[in-house]
Design a protein around this motif. Structure first.
Motif, PDB file in Angstrom:
ATOM      1  N   GLU A 231     -10.568  -0.600   4.744  1.00  0.00           N
ATOM      2  CA  GLU A 231     -10.985  -0.570   3.352  1.00  0.00           C
ATOM      3  C   GLU A 231     -11.801   0.692   3.057  1.00  0.00           C
ATOM      4  OE1 GLU A 231     -13.081  -4.150   2.732  1.00  0.00           O
ATOM      5  OE2 GLU A 231     -11.292  -5.443   2.880  1.00  0.00           O
ATOM      6  N   ALA A 232     -12.689   1.081   3.978  1.00  0.00           N
ATOM      7  CA  ALA A 232     -13.494   2.280   3.767  1.00  0.00           C
ATOM      8  C   ALA A 232     -12.611   3.522   3.696  1.00  0.00           C
ATOM      9  CB  ALA A 232     -14.538   2.422   4.882  1.00  0.00           C
ATOM     10  N   VAL A 233     -11.634   3.619   4.607  1.00  0.00           N
ATOM     11  CA  VAL A 233     -10.753   4.790   4.610  1.00  0.00           C
ATOM     12  C   VAL A 233      -9.931   4.841   3.338  1.00  0.00           C
ATOM     13  CG1 VAL A 233      -8.799   5.847   5.780  1.00  0.00           C
ATOM     14  CG2 VAL A 233     -10.700   4.944   7.109  1.00  0.00           C
ATOM     15  N   THR A 234      -9.509   3.682   2.847  1.00  0.00           N
ATOM     16  CA  THR A 234      -8.716   3.639   1.620  1.00  0.00           C
ATOM     17  C   THR A 234      -9.531   4.146   0.435  1.00  0.00           C
ATOM     18  OG1 THR A 234      -7.503   1.744   2.481  1.00  0.00           O
ATOM     19  CG2 THR A 234      -7.376   2.147   0.103  1.00  0.00           C
ATOM     20  N   GLU A 235     -10.823   3.726   0.361  1.00  0.00           N
ATOM     21  CA  GLU A 235     -11.678   4.192  -0.727  1.00  0.00           C
ATOM     22  C   GLU A 235     -11.884   5.696  -0.647  1.00  0.00           C
ATOM     23  OE1 GLU A 235     -15.172   1.919  -0.405  1.00  0.00           O
ATOM     24  OE2 GLU A 235     -14.249   0.028  -1.092  1.00  0.00           O
ATOM     25  N   GLU A 236     -12.133   6.226   0.555  1.00  0.00           N
ATOM     26  CA  GLU A 236     -12.306   7.667   0.707  1.00  0.00           C
ATOM     27  C   GLU A 236     -11.029   8.411   0.354  1.00  0.00           C
ATOM     28  OE1 GLU A 236     -15.520   7.319   4.389  1.00  0.00           O
ATOM     29  OE2 GLU A 236     -13.590   8.335   4.634  1.00  0.00           O
ATOM     30  N   GLY A 237      -9.893   7.824   0.733  1.00  0.00           N
ATOM     31  CA  GLY A 237      -8.627   8.492   0.447  1.00  0.00           C
ATOM     32  C   GLY A 237      -8.366   8.595  -1.041  1.00  0.00           C
ATOM     33  N   GLU A 238      -8.738   7.568  -1.793  1.00  0.00           N
ATOM     34  CA  GLU A 238      -8.531   7.624  -3.234  1.00  0.00           C
ATOM     35  C   GLU A 238      -9.407   8.699  -3.869  1.00  0.00           C
ATOM     36  OE1 GLU A 238      -9.280   3.729  -4.589  1.00  0.00           O
ATOM     37  OE2 GLU A 238      -7.363   2.899  -3.823  1.00  0.00           O
TER      38      GLU A 238
ATOM     39  N   ARG B 182       4.188   5.789  -5.320  1.00  0.00           N
ATOM     40  CA  ARG B 182       4.212   5.974  -6.771  1.00  0.00           C
ATOM     41  C   ARG B 182       3.138   6.966  -7.222  1.00  0.00           C
ATOM     42  NH1 ARG B 182       4.944   0.339  -6.507  1.00  0.00           N
ATOM     43  NH2 ARG B 182       2.717   0.014  -6.875  1.00  0.00           N
ATOM     44  N   GLU B 183       1.930   6.863  -6.625  1.00  0.00           N
ATOM     45  CA  GLU B 183       0.836   7.743  -7.024  1.00  0.00           C
ATOM     46  C   GLU B 183       1.160   9.208  -6.745  1.00  0.00           C
ATOM     47  OE1 GLU B 183      -3.808   8.530  -5.668  1.00  0.00           O
ATOM     48  OE2 GLU B 183      -2.784   6.660  -5.132  1.00  0.00           O
ATOM     49  N   MET B 184       1.646   9.492  -5.514  1.00  0.00           N
ATOM     50  CA  MET B 184       1.950  10.882  -5.163  1.00  0.00           C
ATOM     51  C   MET B 184       3.153  11.402  -5.946  1.00  0.00           C
ATOM     52  SD  MET B 184       1.303  10.539  -1.046  1.00  0.00           S
ATOM     53  CE  MET B 184       1.618  12.265  -0.716  1.00  0.00           C
ATOM     54  N   GLY B 185       4.141  10.515  -6.143  1.00  0.00           N
ATOM     55  CA  GLY B 185       5.286  10.943  -6.954  1.00  0.00           C
ATOM     56  C   GLY B 185       4.891  11.227  -8.388  1.00  0.00           C
ATOM     57  N   GLN B 186       3.909  10.462  -8.910  1.00  0.00           N
ATOM     58  CA  GLN B 186       3.455  10.681 -10.271  1.00  0.00           C
ATOM     59  C   GLN B 186       2.771  12.040 -10.417  1.00  0.00           C
ATOM     60  OE1 GLN B 186       4.195   8.758 -12.749  1.00  0.00           O
ATOM     61  NE2 GLN B 186       3.073   9.911 -14.311  1.00  0.00           N
TER      62      GLN B 186
ATOM     63  N   ILE C 188       0.841  -1.209   0.000  1.00  0.00           N
ATOM     64  CA  ILE C 188       0.000   0.000   0.000  1.00  0.00           C
ATOM     65  C   ILE C 188       0.865   1.245   0.000  1.00  0.00           C
ATOM     66  CG2 ILE C 188      -1.674   1.314   1.356  1.00  0.00           C
ATOM     67  CD1 ILE C 188      -2.816  -1.365   2.310  1.00  0.00           C
ATOM     68  N   LEU C 189       1.917   1.257   0.841  1.00  0.00           N
ATOM     69  CA  LEU C 189       2.798   2.428   0.908  1.00  0.00           C
ATOM     70  C   LEU C 189       3.531   2.646  -0.412  1.00  0.00           C
ATOM     71  CD1 LEU C 189       4.297   1.997   4.490  1.00  0.00           C
ATOM     72  CD2 LEU C 189       2.607   3.661   3.753  1.00  0.00           C
ATOM     73  N   GLU C 190       3.991   1.568  -1.023  1.00  0.00           N
ATOM     74  CA  GLU C 190       4.659   1.717  -2.307  1.00  0.00           C
ATOM     75  C   GLU C 190       3.707   2.259  -3.361  1.00  0.00           C
ATOM     76  OE1 GLU C 190       7.733   1.410  -3.255  1.00  0.00           O
ATOM     77  OE2 GLU C 190       8.492   0.870  -1.266  1.00  0.00           O
ATOM     78  N   GLY C 191       2.446   1.779  -3.349  1.00  0.00           N
ATOM     79  CA  GLY C 191       1.473   2.284  -4.305  1.00  0.00           C
ATOM     80  C   GLY C 191       1.197   3.772  -4.117  1.00  0.00           C
TER      81      GLY C 191
ATOM     82  N   THR D 116      -6.130  11.973  -0.603  1.00  0.00           N
ATOM     83  CA  THR D 116      -5.456  12.081   0.683  1.00  0.00           C
ATOM     84  C   THR D 116      -4.930  10.726   1.056  1.00  0.00           C
ATOM     85  OG1 THR D 116      -7.490  11.677   1.878  1.00  0.00           O
ATOM     86  CG2 THR D 116      -6.918  13.983   1.448  1.00  0.00           C
ATOM     87  N   VAL D 117      -4.007  10.693   2.004  1.00  0.00           N
ATOM     88  CA  VAL D 117      -3.437   9.440   2.479  1.00  0.00           C
ATOM     89  C   VAL D 117      -4.371   8.829   3.497  1.00  0.00           C
ATOM     90  CG1 VAL D 117      -1.514   8.388   3.670  1.00  0.00           C
ATOM     91  CG2 VAL D 117      -1.119  10.218   2.029  1.00  0.00           C
ATOM     92  N   SER D 118      -4.588   7.476   3.429  1.00  0.00           N
ATOM     93  CA  SER D 118      -5.471   6.782   4.365  1.00  0.00           C
ATOM     94  C   SER D 118      -4.995   7.000   5.781  1.00  0.00           C
ATOM     95  CB  SER D 118      -5.474   5.281   4.048  1.00  0.00           C
ATOM     96  OG  SER D 118      -6.201   4.604   5.022  1.00  0.00           O
ATOM     97  N   GLY D 119      -5.932   7.361   6.678  1.00  0.00           N
ATOM     98  CA  GLY D 119      -5.589   7.560   8.076  1.00  0.00           C
ATOM     99  C   GLY D 119      -5.582   9.022   8.451  1.00  0.00           C
ATOM    100  N   GLY D 120      -5.904   9.957   7.503  1.00  0.00           N
ATOM    101  CA  GLY D 120      -5.984  11.359   7.871  1.00  0.00           C
ATOM    102  C   GLY D 120      -4.699  12.104   7.701  1.00  0.00           C
TER     103      GLY D 120
END
Length: 375
Positions: A331-338, A217-221, A211-214, A342-346
């Motif tokens: 899983e819910a926080v991850t969907e909201e973060g996408e 990559r997303e934020m670096g992109q 998850i962190l690697e993903g 934002t990063v999951s966890g606030g």
């Protein structure tokens, strides 16, 4: 006697160092062995051959313990060796001769004697003091006022009591052995469960790493996209300014050449369009201007303090229900973060609400923002 002693030495087995025990077998090298000793040597030399009833039943080989000659056996094993009946007869004759010449020792039955009355045998039991004693001690001695019983009856009762005690200890030992077996099994189960749980923990951490690697990559992109956009815009603007500079240099050269024109009429004819071109060359209003802070990328900031605290607080759950609930929440926080970028966890990740875009490049009508910056 010397002859008998020498004969006895010749009848000693080289394995057990005692007189041959029948049946006696003779080896191909003419040395003799007890069949039992020969079987023991054979088993030691051939530990992996099949056995039946404690004896090897298939062929094999071993070495004579006296001369080291290799003895090869058939499928009957040591039972296929020839018996030395002569040696067996000599042993029988030797034992008969020895028994006739040496008187048998008389077996004396040892009876414990009383310590006080040394000539009296211990034949009664003092129940009061719990010790065996003699009749004289009961009549005249220290146990005259004590309760006594026949030693045979006490012997039987004590023997029964000892037997019961031994049986109880044996039963207790069996129970202890069962407990030990259960503990060993529990130890093996604990080790296996520990290995399985460590594997599961490693898998969970691998999921976190993924998850962190993903997200990395997303934020670096995102940063890379805006970086490339800005760099391409600046390079295009650099080319435009370079083209304008090259055109200005040509106008300067043309003006210098016109200054050298000796004919006034021709000079005046070329001066008017040349002045117009020089005015246009000196003007950069049609070129875009870079806004102040355009090169700044600080709007891509990330603060992972809360996530760091959460990671440092990682620990095992108390039960499976909490684990299921936490998985659903994650899983819910991850969907909201996408959806909210934002990063999951606030995590406090901020980006410019409207990213700066390259202005429209037009030589005739510059954008209002660029015109205002130009003026």
């Amino acid at each position: 006697m010397d002859t008998m002693d020498n004969l006895e030495k010749q009848l000693i087995c080289p394995i057990c160092l005692e007189m041959f025990t029948k049946p006696v077998v003779i080896l191909p090298c003419q040395h003799n062995l007890c069949r039992k000793c020969a079987n023991d040597v054979f088993q030691a030399s051939n530990p992996y051959l099949p056995t039946r009833g404690g004896s090897l039943t298939s062929g094999g080989r071993f070495r004579c313990p006296s001369c080291r000659h290799e003895v090869v056996l058939d499928r009957h094993g040591v039972y296929g060796l020839q018996r030395n009946l002569l040696v067996e007869n000599i042993i029988d004759m030797f034992k008969q001769e020895s028994s006739s010449t040496k008187p048998a020792p008389e077996r004396k039955e040892e009876m414990p004697m009383c310590d006080v009355h040394e000539e009296e045998k211990i034949n009664i039991y003092c129940v009061t003091h719990g010790v065996p004693t003699c009749s004289m001690c009961k009549v005249f001695g220290a146990h005259k006022d004590c309760e006594v019983a026949p030693i045979t009856s006490i012997y039987q009762s004590k023997k029964t009591e000892l037997s019961d005690g031994i049986a109880m200890v044996v039963g207790n030992n069996d129970r202890m052995q069962g407990i030990i077996s259960q503990l060993e099994e529990a130890c093996r189960a604990i080790e296996e469960n520990g290995r399985r749980q460590k594997t599961l923990v490693c898998e969970r951490f691998d999921q976190l790493y993924s998850i962190l690697e993903g997200k990395k990559r997303e934020m670096g992109q995102k940063v890379t996209v805006e970086q490339d956009e800005k760099v391409n815009y600046i390079r295009g603007l650099t080319r435009k300014y370079g083209d304008h500079l090259e055109e200005s240099c040509k106008m300067v050269e043309l003006g210098i050449q016109t200054m050298e024109e000796p004919e006034m009429a021709l000079f005046l004819q070329n001066t008017k369009p040349l002045l117009k071109k020089l005015a246009e060359a000196s003007s950069t209003a049609h070129l875009d201007k870079v806004e102040r802070g355009y090169e700044n990328m600080d709007h891509y900031t990330a603060d992972f303090k809360k996530e760091s605290l959460a990671l440092r607080g990682l620990d095992f759950l108390q039960d499976d229900e909490d684990e299921d609930e936490e998985d659903e929440d994650g899983e819910a926080v991850t969907e909201e973060g996408e959806g909210a970028q934002t990063v999951s966890g606030g995590s406090a990740v901020t980006a410019a609400s409207v990213q700066p875009s390259a202005p429209q490049q037009s030589n005739s009508s510059p954008s209002p923002a660029k015109s205002a910056a130009s003026s």
